[in-house]
Design an enzyme around this catalytic site. Sequence first.
Site, PDB file in Angstrom:
ATOM      1  N   ALA A 186      41.406  43.304  41.463  1.00 12.28           N
ATOM      2  CA  ALA A 186      41.552  43.779  40.301  1.00 12.28           C
ATOM      3  C   ALA A 186      40.711  43.093  39.241  1.00 12.28           C
ATOM      4  O   ALA A 186      40.750  43.494  38.131  1.00 12.28           O
ATOM      5  CB  ALA A 186      42.982  44.050  39.763  1.00 12.28           C
TER       6      ALA A 186
ATOM      7  N   ASP B  96      24.377  30.193  43.918  1.00 11.34           N
ATOM      8  CA  ASP B  96      23.586  29.244  43.621  1.00 11.34           C
ATOM      9  C   ASP B  96      22.232  29.102  44.067  1.00 11.34           C
ATOM     10  O   ASP B  96      21.067  28.895  43.616  1.00 11.34           O
ATOM     11  CB  ASP B  96      24.284  27.827  43.988  1.00 11.34           C
ATOM     12  CG  ASP B  96      25.707  27.592  43.553  1.00 11.34           C
ATOM     13  OD1 ASP B  96      26.041  27.788  42.389  1.00 11.34           O
ATOM     14  OD2 ASP B  96      26.635  27.503  44.557  1.00 11.34           O
TER      15      ASP B  96
ATOM     16  N   HIS C 188      30.179  23.529  45.761  1.00  5.59           N
ATOM     17  CA  HIS C 188      29.793  24.699  44.701  1.00  5.59           C
ATOM     18  C   HIS C 188      30.617  24.069  43.214  1.00  5.59           C
ATOM     19  O   HIS C 188      31.698  24.431  43.141  1.00  5.59           O
ATOM     20  CB  HIS C 188      30.356  26.025  44.966  1.00  5.59           C
ATOM     21  CG  HIS C 188      30.419  27.240  43.807  1.00  5.59           C
ATOM     22  ND1 HIS C 188      28.963  27.317  43.301  1.00  5.59           N
ATOM     23  CD2 HIS C 188      31.280  27.255  42.925  1.00  5.59           C
ATOM     24  CE1 HIS C 188      29.490  28.163  42.219  1.00  5.59           C
ATOM     25  NE2 HIS C 188      30.758  28.083  42.049  1.00  5.59           N
TER      26      HIS C 188
HETATM   27  P1  NAX Z   1      39.297  37.524  37.253  1.00  2.01           P
HETATM   28  O1  NAX Z   1      40.156  36.695  36.147  1.00  2.01           O
HETATM   29  O2  NAX Z   1      38.577  38.647  36.369  1.00  2.01           O
HETATM   30  O3  NAX Z   1      39.789  38.100  38.547  1.00  2.01           O
HETATM   31  C1  NAX Z   1      40.757  37.458  39.218  1.00  2.01           C
HETATM   32  C2  NAX Z   1      41.733  38.181  39.864  1.00  2.01           C
HETATM   33  O4  NAX Z   1      42.274  37.529  40.788  1.00  2.01           O
HETATM   34  C3  NAX Z   1      42.798  38.810  38.986  1.00  2.01           C
HETATM   35  O5  NAX Z   1      42.952  40.196  38.943  1.00  2.01           O
HETATM   36  C4  NAX Z   1      44.044  38.021  39.314  1.00  2.01           C
HETATM   37  O6  NAX Z   1      45.271  38.974  38.998  1.00  2.01           O
HETATM   38  C5  NAX Z   1      43.826  37.876  40.716  1.00  2.01           C
HETATM   39  N1  NAX Z   1      44.724  36.948  41.347  1.00  2.01           N
HETATM   40  C6  NAX Z   1      45.211  35.626  41.008  1.00  2.01           C
HETATM   41  N2  NAX Z   1      45.872  35.183  41.747  1.00  2.01           N
HETATM   42  C7  NAX Z   1      46.071  35.701  42.566  1.00  2.01           C
HETATM   43  C8  NAX Z   1      46.629  35.724  44.117  1.00  2.01           C
HETATM   44  N3  NAX Z   1      47.384  34.507  44.205  1.00  2.01           N
HETATM   45  N4  NAX Z   1      46.424  36.852  44.999  1.00  2.01           N
HETATM   46  C9  NAX Z   1      45.600  37.566  44.640  1.00  2.01           C
HETATM   47  N5  NAX Z   1      45.153  37.863  43.488  1.00  2.01           N
HETATM   48  C10 NAX Z   1      45.055  36.817  42.494  1.00  2.01           C
HETATM   49  O7  NAX Z   1      38.273  36.485  37.765  1.00  2.01           O
HETATM   50  P2  NAX Z   1      36.719  36.765  38.301  1.00  2.01           P
HETATM   51  O8  NAX Z   1      35.913  36.475  37.337  1.00  2.01           O
HETATM   52  O9  NAX Z   1      36.877  37.813  39.180  1.00  2.01           O
HETATM   53  O10 NAX Z   1      36.491  35.472  39.430  1.00  2.01           O
HETATM   54  C11 NAX Z   1      37.261  35.073  40.399  1.00  2.01           C
HETATM   55  C12 NAX Z   1      36.857  33.736  40.971  1.00  2.01           C
HETATM   56  O11 NAX Z   1      35.398  33.421  41.303  1.00  2.01           O
HETATM   57  C13 NAX Z   1      37.335  32.868  39.922  1.00  2.01           C
HETATM   58  O12 NAX Z   1      38.011  31.671  40.667  1.00  2.01           O
HETATM   59  C14 NAX Z   1      35.655  32.093  39.681  1.00  2.01           C
HETATM   60  O13 NAX Z   1      35.903  30.866  39.075  1.00  2.01           O
HETATM   61  C15 NAX Z   1      35.072  32.385  40.749  1.00  2.01           C
HETATM   62  N6  NAX Z   1      33.873  32.175  40.836  1.00  2.01           N
HETATM   63  C16 NAX Z   1      33.047  31.760  41.853  1.00  2.01           C
HETATM   64  C17 NAX Z   1      31.874  31.793  42.061  1.00  2.01           C
HETATM   65  C18 NAX Z   1      30.875  31.132  43.363  1.00  2.01           C
HETATM   66  O14 NAX Z   1      29.874  30.864  43.082  1.00  2.01           O
HETATM   67  N7  NAX Z   1      31.642  30.662  44.349  1.00  2.01           N
HETATM   68  C19 NAX Z   1      30.906  32.304  40.977  1.00  2.01           C
HETATM   69  C20 NAX Z   1      31.583  33.333  40.039  1.00  2.01           C
HETATM   70  C21 NAX Z   1      33.053  33.033  39.791  1.00  2.01           C
HETATM   71  O15 NAX Z   1      33.100  31.897  38.499  1.00  2.01           O
END
Ligand code: NAX
Length: 326
Positions: free
Chosen positions: A13, A159, A187
């Site tokens: 979501a 990256d 990362h």
């Molecule tokens: P959002 O905050 O928009 O969405 C995260 C979603 O995860 C929310 O809907 C939340 O309810 C859900 N969530 C939280 N705990 C959960 C659980 N225990 N089980 C299932 N769902 C859960 O974040 P978004 O922008 O979508 O980013 C998600 C993640 O990607 C973050 O940790 C962010 O730091 C990471 N990223 C990683 C990147 C990479 O290159 N590896 C780059 C992009 C991003 O920053």
Amino acid sequence: MKAPVRVTVTGAAGQIGYALLFRIASGDMLGADQPVILQLLDITPAMEALEGVRMELDDCAFPLLAGITCSDDPDIAFKDSDYALLVGARPRGPGMERKDLLEANAAIFSVQGKAINNHASRNIKVLVVGNPANTNALITQRNAPDIDPRNFTAMTRLDHNRAMSQLAQKTGTTVNDVTNMTIWGNHSATQYPDLFNAKVQGKTATDLIEQSWYEEDFIPTVQQRGAAIIKARGASSAASAANAAIDHMNSWALGTPEGDWVSMGIYSDGSYGIAEGLIYSFPCTCSDGDWQIVQGVSIGEFSQTKMTASETELTEERDAVAHLLG
Ligand code: NAX
């Protein structure tokens, strides 16, 4: 048409989820002949928003979308899963130290690792996107002891793609001319984008650019790109992160082009002297649904220092969550 495969997406979501699900369902990830069943996981308060995403997926009438389930229970979301994209994670809150962030996420990923171990396909391919991605992947892997550790990976493809674009722009070419890019390590801000082995139109990249641009401009730009996007957009990268997740899984499942490679955070086998068992980003080729670390890449002193710094950071992260490693 092939039989459908089950694709679990956590944090479905959220904003990356919103940019990701429609592309998986349209065939961008696994190909135009591969139907998918989406198994979406989020936390209980996000279920209504997730229901809205499901409605939109329905409304696309994707020919390849063979089913959707939405759940707040990892045991359901990972049932018989063939592919899993672990996007959902706990963001850093006000006053939260790095150690608190590691711990909060370790708790989430240990639960999901256990659910994978107990319910998923034995051949599941797991990509961790949620940060800190490498250490979250390690925790997931260590909590799924019945599954081959090679099946747990972390995303450094964003990256990698960022580095390709920066190099293409600097050399007046396009990304189609750039090959053999490598992101080494974590990362995080210690990641090391390697231009000594990257090529532009077949020529070694470091012969085409000045060392000062490489050190003072290119490396910080790639390392800090996420922060620059937050500053400009007021939100973290989402569409580009989703695109990189699609690229990562597509390469892993369907292979990399002859003569080129991609960057993947994978289980270290000790190659290049990196501690065995860390999830570390290496140059990888993929074929037959499996990855191999590219051997024989030349590592000078400059590269070695940066690769070791990122390895040290990953070792510290691992030690901080040692009690949750299963
Ligand atoms: P959002 O905050 O928009 O969405 C995260 C979603 O995860 C929310 O809907 C939340 O309810 C859900 N969530 C939280 N705990 C959960 C659980 N225990 N089980 C299932 N769902 C859960 O974040 P978004 O922008 O979508 O980013 C998600 C993640 O990607 C973050 O940790 C962010 O730091 C990471 N990223 C990683 C990147 C990479 O290159 N590896 C780059 C992009 C991003 O920053």
